[in-house]
Design a protein around this motif. Structure first.
Motif, mmCIF file in Angstrom:
data_model
loop_
_atom_site.group_PDB
_atom_site.id
_atom_site.type_symbol
_atom_site.label_atom_id
_atom_site.label_comp_id
_atom_site.label_asym_id
_atom_site.label_seq_id
_atom_site.Cartn_x
_atom_site.Cartn_y
_atom_site.Cartn_z
ATOM 1 N N UNK A 63 -14.499 26.623 40.525
ATOM 2 C CA UNK A 63 -14.246 27.468 39.360
ATOM 3 C C UNK A 63 -14.956 28.789 39.607
ATOM 4 N N UNK A 64 -14.194 29.862 39.533
ATOM 5 C CA UNK A 64 -14.721 31.206 39.788
ATOM 6 C C UNK A 64 -15.441 31.280 41.134
ATOM 7 N N UNK A 65 -14.873 30.603 42.147
ATOM 8 C CA UNK A 65 -15.431 30.660 43.493
ATOM 9 C C UNK A 65 -16.608 29.734 43.743
ATOM 10 N N UNK A 66 -17.110 29.101 42.707
ATOM 11 C CA UNK A 66 -18.250 28.189 42.847
ATOM 12 C C UNK A 66 -17.760 26.741 42.908
ATOM 13 N N UNK A 67 -18.348 25.961 43.841
ATOM 14 C CA UNK A 67 -17.988 24.552 43.916
ATOM 15 C C UNK A 67 -18.614 23.809 42.745
ATOM 16 N N UNK A 68 -17.748 23.233 41.922
ATOM 17 C CA UNK A 68 -18.191 22.469 40.765
ATOM 18 C C UNK A 68 -18.335 20.992 41.107
ATOM 19 N N UNK A 69 -17.372 20.477 41.879
ATOM 20 C CA UNK A 69 -17.362 19.053 42.221
ATOM 21 C C UNK A 69 -16.857 18.869 43.643
#
Length: 182
Positions: A63-69
Motif C-alpha cells: 500500500x503506497x509502496x510500502x509492504x504491508x503483508x
C-alpha cells in the motif's frame, strides 16, 4: 538469489514422489537450492495444486509502496478460500504466526480461513491462542500431518476434515494422523 517466479516454475515440475523427497529434505533441515522456509511454502501449495486447487503463489501486499503483508500463498476450491502460512523451523511455532495470520484474516472477507503449516508443530501457548480466536478461522497443521497428507496424497481430504471438525467443535487442532480421515 532465486525469485518467486523461479521457485514456482521449479515446484510445478514436481510430482508426488518428488514432493515426498522434498519433504524428507525439509524435515532434515537440508534443502539445497531453496532459501530458508521457501521449500515448505512451495511444497504445501504444490500439494494442493496437484489435488485440483487453484493456487496463488507467495506474494506481498503493498500500500503506497510500502509492504504491508507477506502472504505465503492462497488456495481455492469449491467456495473455500484459505490463506496459507508456513513455518519451517527446528522449534515448535509460537504465537507469532497465529497472531500474524489472525491480523491478515481480519483484512479479508469473513468467509476466508487460514491454515498454518509448521514442520515441528506448535507450542502449547500457540495452540491455546488458536483455540480462542474469534471467530475460529485458523487451522493448525503439524509436521506429522504434512508428511501423512503428502505420502497419502490426501491433503484436500485432510483440509476438509480439519475444517469440518473446527466448524462442529470449535477447535483448530484436529490431528489427522491421530483421529483419522474417515
Amino acid at each position: 538469489m532465486t525469485t518467486g517466479t523461479e521457485y514456482e516454475a521449479r515446484i510445478k515440475t514436481y510430482n508426488w514422489k518428488e514432493l515426498v523427497d522434498l519433504w524428507s529434505q525439509i524435515e532434515s533441515g537440508n534443502t539445497p537450492g531453496w532459501q530458508p522456509g521457501k521449500a515448505l511454502e512451495y511444497l504445501i501449495l504444490r500439494t494442493f495444486q496437484l489435488e485440483g486447487y487453484d493456487v496463488t503463489w507467495p506474494y506481498s501486499v503493498r500500500i503506497d509502496g510500502e509492504e504491508l503483508e507477506q502472504i505465503d500463498g492462497v488456495i481455492y476450491n469449491s467456495g473455500l478460500a484459505c490463506l496459507v502460512e508456513c513455518k519451517d523451523t527446528a522449534e515448535r511455532a509460537n504465537i507469532e504466526p497465529i497472531a500474524k495470520l489472525r491480523n491478515q484474516l481480519q483484512r479479508r472477507p469473513v468467509t476466508v480461513i487460514g491454515s498454518i503449516f509448521s514442520r515441528c508443530g506448535f507450542t502449547e501457548s500457540a495452540t491455546n491462542l488458536a483455540r480462542f480466536i474469534s471467530p475460529q478461522t485458523i487451522l493448525l497443521w503439524g509436521g506429522d500431518e504434512i508428511a501423512y497428507a503428502i505420502q497419502n496424497q490426501c491433503i484436500s481430504m485432510a483440509l476438509v476434515k480439519k475444517y469440518r471438525f473446527c466448524i462442529e467443535r470449535g477447535l483448530p487442532d484436529y490431528n489427522i494422523t491421530v483421529e483419522g480421515l474417515l
